[in-house]
Design a protein around this motif. Sequence first.
Motif, PDB file in Angstrom:
ATOM      1  N   GLU A  81      -7.087 -45.276 122.576  1.00  0.00           N
ATOM      2  CA  GLU A  81      -7.349 -46.591 121.977  1.00  0.00           C
ATOM      3  C   GLU A  81      -8.658 -46.664 121.195  1.00  0.00           C
ATOM      4  OE1 GLU A  81      -5.481 -49.252 122.025  1.00  0.00           O
ATOM      5  OE2 GLU A  81      -4.038 -49.042 123.651  1.00  0.00           O
ATOM      6  N   VAL A  82      -9.729 -46.129 121.792  1.00  0.00           N
ATOM      7  CA  VAL A  82     -11.071 -46.353 121.240  1.00  0.00           C
ATOM      8  C   VAL A  82     -11.503 -45.242 120.280  1.00  0.00           C
ATOM      9  CG1 VAL A  82     -13.505 -46.751 121.798  1.00  0.00           C
ATOM     10  CG2 VAL A  82     -11.739 -47.649 123.314  1.00  0.00           C
ATOM     11  N   VAL A  83     -11.239 -43.989 120.651  1.00  0.00           N
ATOM     12  CA  VAL A  83     -11.719 -42.865 119.843  1.00  0.00           C
ATOM     13  C   VAL A  83     -11.223 -42.924 118.399  1.00  0.00           C
ATOM     14  CG1 VAL A  83     -11.617 -40.351 119.565  1.00  0.00           C
ATOM     15  CG2 VAL A  83     -12.207 -41.346 121.788  1.00  0.00           C
ATOM     16  N   PRO A  84      -9.933 -43.231 118.145  1.00  0.00           N
ATOM     17  CA  PRO A  84      -9.488 -43.330 116.746  1.00  0.00           C
ATOM     18  C   PRO A  84     -10.263 -44.379 115.935  1.00  0.00           C
ATOM     19  CG  PRO A  84      -7.601 -43.226 118.219  1.00  0.00           C
ATOM     20  CD  PRO A  84      -8.802 -43.400 119.083  1.00  0.00           C
ATOM     21  N   ILE A  85     -10.626 -45.471 116.601  1.00  0.00           N
ATOM     22  CA  ILE A  85     -11.397 -46.521 115.913  1.00  0.00           C
ATOM     23  C   ILE A  85     -12.794 -46.012 115.580  1.00  0.00           C
ATOM     24  CG2 ILE A  85     -12.445 -48.798 116.224  1.00  0.00           C
ATOM     25  CD1 ILE A  85      -9.943 -49.532 117.871  1.00  0.00           C
ATOM     26  N   VAL A  86     -13.398 -45.272 116.505  1.00  0.00           N
ATOM     27  CA  VAL A  86     -14.726 -44.703 116.259  1.00  0.00           C
ATOM     28  C   VAL A  86     -14.674 -43.752 115.067  1.00  0.00           C
ATOM     29  CG1 VAL A  86     -16.564 -43.274 117.199  1.00  0.00           C
ATOM     30  CG2 VAL A  86     -15.455 -44.966 118.654  1.00  0.00           C
ATOM     31  N   LYS A  87     -13.632 -42.923 115.028  1.00  0.00           N
ATOM     32  CA  LYS A  87     -13.485 -41.994 113.903  1.00  0.00           C
ATOM     33  C   LYS A  87     -13.357 -42.760 112.588  1.00  0.00           C
ATOM     34  CE  LYS A  87     -11.210 -38.237 116.446  1.00  0.00           C
ATOM     35  NZ  LYS A  87      -9.950 -37.483 116.598  1.00  0.00           N
ATOM     36  N   LYS A  88     -12.608 -43.849 112.632  1.00  0.00           N
ATOM     37  CA  LYS A  88     -12.441 -44.666 111.425  1.00  0.00           C
ATOM     38  C   LYS A  88     -13.775 -45.301 111.030  1.00  0.00           C
ATOM     39  CE  LYS A  88     -10.733 -48.808 111.606  1.00  0.00           C
ATOM     40  NZ  LYS A  88      -9.856 -49.980 111.804  1.00  0.00           N
ATOM     41  N   PHE A  89     -14.501 -45.798 112.021  1.00  0.00           N
ATOM     42  CA  PHE A  89     -15.814 -46.407 111.750  1.00  0.00           C
ATOM     43  C   PHE A  89     -16.794 -45.385 111.167  1.00  0.00           C
ATOM     44  CE2 PHE A  89     -15.489 -50.125 114.965  1.00  0.00           C
ATOM     45  CZ  PHE A  89     -15.092 -50.981 113.950  1.00  0.00           C
ATOM     46  N   ALA A  90     -16.707 -44.142 111.623  1.00  0.00           N
ATOM     47  CA  ALA A  90     -17.629 -43.103 111.142  1.00  0.00           C
ATOM     48  C   ALA A  90     -17.445 -42.841 109.652  1.00  0.00           C
ATOM     49  CB  ALA A  90     -17.429 -41.816 111.928  1.00  0.00           C
ATOM     50  N   ALA A  91     -16.286 -43.245 109.122  1.00  0.00           N
ATOM     51  CA  ALA A  91     -16.035 -43.092 107.688  1.00  0.00           C
ATOM     52  C   ALA A  91     -15.927 -44.452 106.995  1.00  0.00           C
ATOM     53  CB  ALA A  91     -14.749 -42.298 107.488  1.00  0.00           C
ATOM     54  N   ASP A  92     -16.448 -45.496 107.624  1.00  0.00           N
ATOM     55  CA  ASP A  92     -16.356 -46.851 107.074  1.00  0.00           C
ATOM     56  C   ASP A  92     -17.079 -46.937 105.724  1.00  0.00           C
ATOM     57  OD1 ASP A  92     -15.632 -49.787 108.342  1.00  0.00           O
ATOM     58  OD2 ASP A  92     -17.299 -49.908 106.914  1.00  0.00           O
ATOM     59  N   LYS A  93     -16.586 -47.826 104.874  1.00  0.00           N
ATOM     60  CA  LYS A  93     -17.197 -47.959 103.539  1.00  0.00           C
ATOM     61  C   LYS A  93     -18.600 -48.561 103.604  1.00  0.00           C
ATOM     62  CE  LYS A  93     -14.944 -52.445 102.853  1.00  0.00           C
ATOM     63  NZ  LYS A  93     -13.976 -53.226 102.055  1.00  0.00           N
ATOM     64  N   SER A  94     -18.896 -49.294 104.692  1.00  0.00           N
ATOM     65  CA  SER A  94     -20.225 -49.910 104.831  1.00  0.00           C
ATOM     66  C   SER A  94     -21.172 -48.963 105.567  1.00  0.00           C
ATOM     67  CB  SER A  94     -20.120 -51.223 105.611  1.00  0.00           C
ATOM     68  OG  SER A  94     -21.399 -51.686 105.976  1.00  0.00           O
ATOM     69  N   TRP A  95     -22.319 -48.672 104.951  1.00  0.00           N
ATOM     70  CA  TRP A  95     -23.271 -47.755 105.601  1.00  0.00           C
ATOM     71  C   TRP A  95     -23.845 -48.364 106.864  1.00  0.00           C
ATOM     72  CZ3 TRP A  95     -28.292 -48.818 106.804  1.00  0.00           C
ATOM     73  CH2 TRP A  95     -28.919 -49.879 106.137  1.00  0.00           C
ATOM     74  N   ARG A  96     -23.888 -49.703 106.962  1.00  0.00           N
ATOM     75  CA  ARG A  96     -24.418 -50.346 108.174  1.00  0.00           C
ATOM     76  C   ARG A  96     -23.513 -50.072 109.369  1.00  0.00           C
ATOM     77  NH1 ARG A  96     -25.703 -53.842 104.043  1.00  0.00           N
ATOM     78  NH2 ARG A  96     -27.900 -54.462 103.927  1.00  0.00           N
TER      79      ARG A  96
END
Length: 612
Positions: free
Chosen positions: A258-273
Amino acid sequence: FCSQSGAESAQEAGMGDEADDLFNVAMLIDELKNENVQLRLNSIRRLTTIASALGAERTRSELIPFLTDSNDDEDECLLAIAEEMGNLIPKVGGPEHVHCLLAPLENLATVEETVVREKAVDAACKVGKSMNEEGIHEHYIPMVQRLANGDWFTARVSACGMFAVAYQKCAASKTELRRGLQQTFSKLCCDETPMVRRAAAQHLGTFAAVCEPEYVKTEIMALFQQLTTDEQDSVRLLAVEDCAALGRLLPKEECVFEVVPIVKKFAADKSWRVRYQVARQLYELCESIGKDLARTELLPSYEQLLMDNEAEVRIASASKVSSFCTLVGAEAAATKIIPRVKELASDASQHVRAALASVIMGLAPTLGKVQTIDQLLPIFLVLLKDEFPEVRLNIISKLDQVNQVIGVDLLSQELLPAIKDLAEDIHWRVRLAIIEYIPLLASQMGTAFLFQKTSGAKEEQLNNLCLQWLSDRVYSIREAAAVNLQKLTEVFGSEWARTHILPHVIDLLGNPHYLYRMTMVKALTLLAGAVGQEVCMRDVMPALKTASRDKVPNVRFSVAKAFGEVASAVDASVVEGEIKPILFEMEQDADADVRFYATQSLQMCENKLRVA
């Protein structure tokens, strides 16, 4: 008759004191209404005193309603009231009456100023934790619901911070109340105002921690998924913080799913923040899923963050290098992380290099001696030659971690030029920092390090620098240099100081500038306690006696103060026979300050003799 008269006098005095106290409290109450903001503030900060004087019943019936109805529009006063409300909990008559504090806090939770609202929420949570079940059901939960359904977003934002306490204190049998809290929190997660969704995201992990595991797996995770796809990056970056919190609550398998895929997605998020927030939180999540899963699932994301386009993200990632290497092990660190570290060592941003330098020494224990020499040593040497002083300082300050693995001999040839550059840096705080590290380095590397010569130099560079700092133009540097000599003497012993330090310090007592002579007096005072009585009597005392006749009063009163401190380091016979006669002479000095400090030091001598 006399004793009776004394008793009456005591009784009258007690009544007088009580009357004074009541008058002071009355003054404080009046000042709560004063137009002068400072007077109101002073009174608000003494609300506990007022409440103690009024008693629990009057506090509930008079003081709290007054604070509730107060129309003070000064944010500073409102903040002070919010801060004091939590302190009134013991003053209102026990858990059954604590709910009376909620009325003023509910008002404060709706004001525009963010700091006031946050303090009000903190106080309301504190009040809620001290309430009994009946109070929670009848007063606290209804207040949270009112705020959560308020017209103004400020009320709804404040409500988000109170749900965890409300749910935790609500009896398990009150299923309708609990369900109502769950539904309302879900509604806030979908609120049309971004600030409310931000607050909901911020407190989602805290709320999840008090909810039933089944509810966390279903409803909370659905809300989390929703917040992670929010169009506002300010909401998404706060949802990042929930990753680690939810990771700790969920079983490991579900966390990975549940959580790890979201973290991976966040690590490539368009926002640097958002990516920056992931860099700060990633290690905590890795801890919650274990090193094996962290190595396979999240290490690639960490590599990606180390190579991020934004310097702020690289800084946050670099600061976790040591922790990550320890977690994933030497093999993964050597193949995956170290190549990225080599790139960061020559990063265009000096702040990235400084962040890396502050932690890279911590990799040595994980990688072991061979890998440290092969892989890390070249990076250390690059950072030691960095043009930015903070980078070099950060490397030098952590040398003890490398010393435990490979020793510092391999670095010693590069250390001296780096230290010399830092010692002569134009910024005095850089010079101050390196002074404070010298005793640590010297204790690790021995006296040979202090007397090491750079190529082409005829004299011991570092030893001379330690003495050169005594004549620095900045007072803080001179003072630190004196303390530095004391610490070096404690490491290497009195004979070393007598041979290599004291002659130079005594020579500098002849400096034409009185400020530098005062520094030498300070240095001699500190050294007196470190070199022992024999060296003190042979070298330090004659120099101080000479300085006691200096033409500048400032130097003479420094000597007068010094003798008081030296007295504690020598025997009583020396105090009586050597120090006191000089101080008696100085008590007759033409300068008032010299006389004052001579008298003060004589008192210290007398105290020493009494103890002896």
